[in-house]
Design a protein around this motif. Structure first.
Motif, PDB file in Angstrom:
ATOM      1  N   PRO A   1       0.810  -1.220   0.000  1.00  0.00           N
ATOM      2  CA  PRO A   1       0.000   0.000   0.000  1.00  0.00           C
ATOM      3  C   PRO A   1       0.842   1.268   0.000  1.00  0.00           C
ATOM      4  N   THR A   2       2.035   1.184   0.596  1.00  0.00           N
ATOM      5  CA  THR A   2       2.887   2.370   0.672  1.00  0.00           C
ATOM      6  C   THR A   2       3.336   2.814  -0.710  1.00  0.00           C
ATOM      7  N   VAL A   3       3.885   1.877  -1.475  1.00  0.00           N
ATOM      8  CA  VAL A   3       4.351   2.208  -2.822  1.00  0.00           C
ATOM      9  C   VAL A   3       3.164   2.459  -3.745  1.00  0.00           C
ATOM     10  N   THR A   4       2.078   1.723  -3.527  1.00  0.00           N
ATOM     11  CA  THR A   4       0.876   1.953  -4.320  1.00  0.00           C
ATOM     12  C   THR A   4       0.364   3.375  -4.131  1.00  0.00           C
ATOM     13  N   ALA A   5       0.404   3.843  -2.879  1.00  0.00           N
ATOM     14  CA  ALA A   5      -0.074   5.201  -2.597  1.00  0.00           C
ATOM     15  C   ALA A   5       0.755   6.242  -3.319  1.00  0.00           C
ATOM     16  N   ARG A   6       2.020   5.928  -3.585  1.00  0.00           N
ATOM     17  CA  ARG A   6       2.854   6.878  -4.322  1.00  0.00           C
ATOM     18  C   ARG A   6       2.283   7.144  -5.706  1.00  0.00           C
ATOM     19  N   SER A   7       1.535   6.169  -6.220  1.00  0.00           N
ATOM     20  CA  SER A   7       0.987   6.338  -7.561  1.00  0.00           C
ATOM     21  C   SER A   7      -0.049   7.446  -7.617  1.00  0.00           C
ATOM     22  N   ILE A   8      -0.744   7.681  -6.505  1.00  0.00           N
ATOM     23  CA  ILE A   8      -1.788   8.701  -6.537  1.00  0.00           C
ATOM     24  C   ILE A   8      -1.262  10.083  -6.164  1.00  0.00           C
ATOM     25  N   GLY A   9      -0.063  10.135  -5.561  1.00  0.00           N
ATOM     26  CA  GLY A   9       0.488  11.421  -5.158  1.00  0.00           C
ATOM     27  C   GLY A   9       0.640  12.399  -6.306  1.00  0.00           C
ATOM     28  N   PRO A  10       1.348  12.025  -7.386  1.00  0.00           N
ATOM     29  CA  PRO A  10       1.492  12.961  -8.505  1.00  0.00           C
ATOM     30  C   PRO A  10       0.150  13.329  -9.135  1.00  0.00           C
ATOM     31  N   TYR A  11      -0.755  12.357  -9.220  1.00  0.00           N
ATOM     32  CA  TYR A  11      -2.050  12.618  -9.844  1.00  0.00           C
ATOM     33  C   TYR A  11      -2.898  13.558  -8.986  1.00  0.00           C
ATOM     34  N   ILE A  12      -2.886  13.340  -7.652  1.00  0.00           N
ATOM     35  CA  ILE A  12      -3.624  14.229  -6.748  1.00  0.00           C
ATOM     36  C   ILE A  12      -3.120  15.669  -6.903  1.00  0.00           C
ATOM     37  N   ALA A  13      -1.794  15.813  -6.930  1.00  0.00           N
ATOM     38  CA  ALA A  13      -1.224  17.150  -7.059  1.00  0.00           C
ATOM     39  C   ALA A  13      -1.609  17.786  -8.393  1.00  0.00           C
ATOM     40  N   ALA A  14      -1.558  16.994  -9.472  1.00  0.00           N
ATOM     41  CA  ALA A  14      -1.921  17.524 -10.793  1.00  0.00           C
ATOM     42  C   ALA A  14      -3.394  17.918 -10.831  1.00  0.00           C
TER      43      ALA A  14
ATOM     44  N   LEU B   1      -2.790  20.492   1.243  1.00  0.00           N
ATOM     45  CA  LEU B   1      -3.239  19.097   1.295  1.00  0.00           C
ATOM     46  C   LEU B   1      -2.096  18.156   1.668  1.00  0.00           C
ATOM     47  N   LEU B   2      -0.925  18.350   1.074  1.00  0.00           N
ATOM     48  CA  LEU B   2       0.214  17.470   1.366  1.00  0.00           C
ATOM     49  C   LEU B   2       0.661  17.607   2.818  1.00  0.00           C
ATOM     50  N   ILE B   3       0.612  18.803   3.365  1.00  0.00           N
ATOM     51  CA  ILE B   3       0.957  18.994   4.780  1.00  0.00           C
ATOM     52  C   ILE B   3      -0.014  18.225   5.663  1.00  0.00           C
ATOM     53  N   ALA B   4      -1.306  18.310   5.354  1.00  0.00           N
ATOM     54  CA  ALA B   4      -2.311  17.595   6.147  1.00  0.00           C
ATOM     55  C   ALA B   4      -2.093  16.090   6.075  1.00  0.00           C
ATOM     56  N   ILE B   5      -1.800  15.575   4.892  1.00  0.00           N
ATOM     57  CA  ILE B   5      -1.535  14.144   4.736  1.00  0.00           C
ATOM     58  C   ILE B   5      -0.314  13.735   5.549  1.00  0.00           C
ATOM     59  N   GLY B   6       0.733  14.553   5.515  1.00  0.00           N
ATOM     60  CA  GLY B   6       1.936  14.248   6.290  1.00  0.00           C
ATOM     61  C   GLY B   6       1.679  14.217   7.781  1.00  0.00           C
ATOM     62  N   LEU B   7       0.862  15.121   8.276  1.00  0.00           N
ATOM     63  CA  LEU B   7       0.561  15.153   9.710  1.00  0.00           C
ATOM     64  C   LEU B   7      -0.276  13.939  10.131  1.00  0.00           C
TER      65      LEU B   7
END
Length: 416
Positions: free
Chosen positions: A346-359, A374-380
């Motif tokens: 799930p960790t590496v899979t989640a990386r797949s949505i990171g660039p798309y979410i940002a775009a 949004l990225l700050i909230a996810i990190g926290l």
């Protein structure tokens, strides 16, 4: 000469090259590809995101294979596939072919990057693997620093197609032979000197018990969150810096400075590893990436851009170490490849949505401010889950059982 002597140096070279070409180069390649082929940002980045998704799905079977059969064939095949597909990418014109190629690259990522390399190192250095993993991550931390400027220079001077062709050739000519000739064949010896080629029933049971612990699932969320943040920034950091007024060359230089901070943080961790408990290191590390991103929200932040480089770079460097040592620190060394693969799915899979979410956020709101928030909230959220995992680890029978054989503090002493 003993293969073990050259294993870590060879893997260090292949991690720099593999991550630089397969993971980081796309941040520079995306815009030229989009401009020439006329595709939208979401469509262009979507293929890369799909590759990251595939690499996550493939992480567990790859780790299980390495546990049972060793890493030579897996790592070598991954480099061969990556190189050939990059060569094919250099001639792509249709969206279908573009996506099919990136799907294949996703499998190659799972086969030749950190997860199988870490499993090989842990298997062949069962009593002293931490500093070897540290060396690999020191090298890997330089991949963006090396490949972003190189890729930018190549794209500027010869075009993205020729650049991709060269990156593919490097994977075939450099990584493939290094993996084949330096990674030992077959499964490694276990700590007692007996070959580990089958999955014993009691270890299968241990993996099942780990899956039933709240600690495991809290770690899943924590590392998933960090993966989203890391992958989003890997693709968007250069255009983000450009959107804040930096020239393209300056943006590449600033982004490339994150790499040396990764290396510096990992080296510092290696030096002081005997004195800083594993879980304490993780507790601090999970805060660094969101804190570094918060710097970018400061008005007139360009004057303190170095704070972003230092804080975010340190967090990015240390989170790899924290994730690599989570299986033994929380659950013991048994079946490192399998447990690490389970955490990576799930960790590496989640990386797949990171660039798309940002775009998608950028398209919807037209500003990177919303993306950063949004990225700050996810990190926290990820940081809170890591702290909760520490609080719950002693409640699990499998964790107590693992601790009886390999205590986290003992591991750090061995690896320091």
């Amino acid at each position: 000469m003993s293969l073990r002597r050259w294993l870590v140096p060879a893997l260090s070279v292949t991690m720099v090259t593999g991550y630089g070409s397969l993971f980081y180069a796309f941040a520079v390649l995306a815009r030229p590809i989009q401009a020439e082929l006329g595709w939208s940002s979401e469509l262009t980045v979507g293929a890369y995101s799909l590759a990251l998704l595939i690499s996550g799905v493939a992480a567990y079977p790859v780790g299980h294979f390495v546990d049972r059969h060793g890493g030579r064939n897996m790592l070598a095949a991954g480099s061969a596939i990556a190189g050939l597909l990059f060569i094919a990418l250099s001639g792509v014109h249709s969206i279908v072919a573009y996506y099919l190629i990136w799907i294949g690259i996703g499998f190659a990522m799972a086969m030749c990057l950190y997860e199988p390399a870490f499993a090989v190192v842990v298997a062949h250095y069962p009593d002293n693997y931490r500093n070897r993993i540290g060396i690999l991550t020191l090298a890997g931390g330089l991949s963006s620093t090396v490949f972003w400027p190189i890729t930018h220079a190549l794209v500027t001077n010869i075009g993205w197609r020729e650049t991709v062709l060269l990156l593919g050739a490097i994977n075939v000519a450099v990584c493939l032979p290094l993996h084949w000739f330096t990674v030992p064949a077959g499964a490694s010896a276990d700590p007692h000197g007996t070959a580990t080629t089958e999955l014993p029933e009691h270890l299968t049971s241990t993996v099942r018990r780990i899956l039933r612990t709240p600690t495991f699932w809290l770690l899943i969320v924590a590392f998933t969150a960090s993966g989203i943040v890391m992958s989003a920034m890997a693709v968007h950091v250069i255009p983000l810096l450009e959107s804040r007024g930096f020239a393209p060359t300056a943006a590449v230089v600033i982004a490339s400075l994150v790499g040396p901070m990764q290396v510096a943080s990992r080296f510092t961790e290696m030096v002081f590893s005997k004195h800083v408990p594993t879980l304490l290191l993780g507790s601090v590390t999970v805060l660094l990436m969101p804190l570094g991103l918060a710097v970018l929200l400061i008005p007139e932040w360009s004057s303190v851009v170095f704070l972003f480089v230092v804080i975010y770079g340190a967090g990015l460097g240390l989170i790899t170490m924290v994730r690599a040592t989570a299986p033994p620190a929380f659950f013991g060394r048994s079946r490192y490849g399998s447990v690490s693969g389970l955490l990576a799915v799930p960790t590496v899979t989640a990386r797949s949505i990171g660039p798309y979410i940002a775009a998608a956020m950028l398209t919807a709101f037209g500003s990177y401010t919303h993306v950063l928030t949004l990225l700050i909230a996810i990190g926290l959220i990820g940081a809170a889950c890591y702290w909760a995992a520490i609080a719950t680890r002693q409640q699990s029978g499998v964790v107590r059982e693992a601790s009886e054989s390999v205590r986290a503090d003992t591991i750090r002493a061995e690896l320091g």
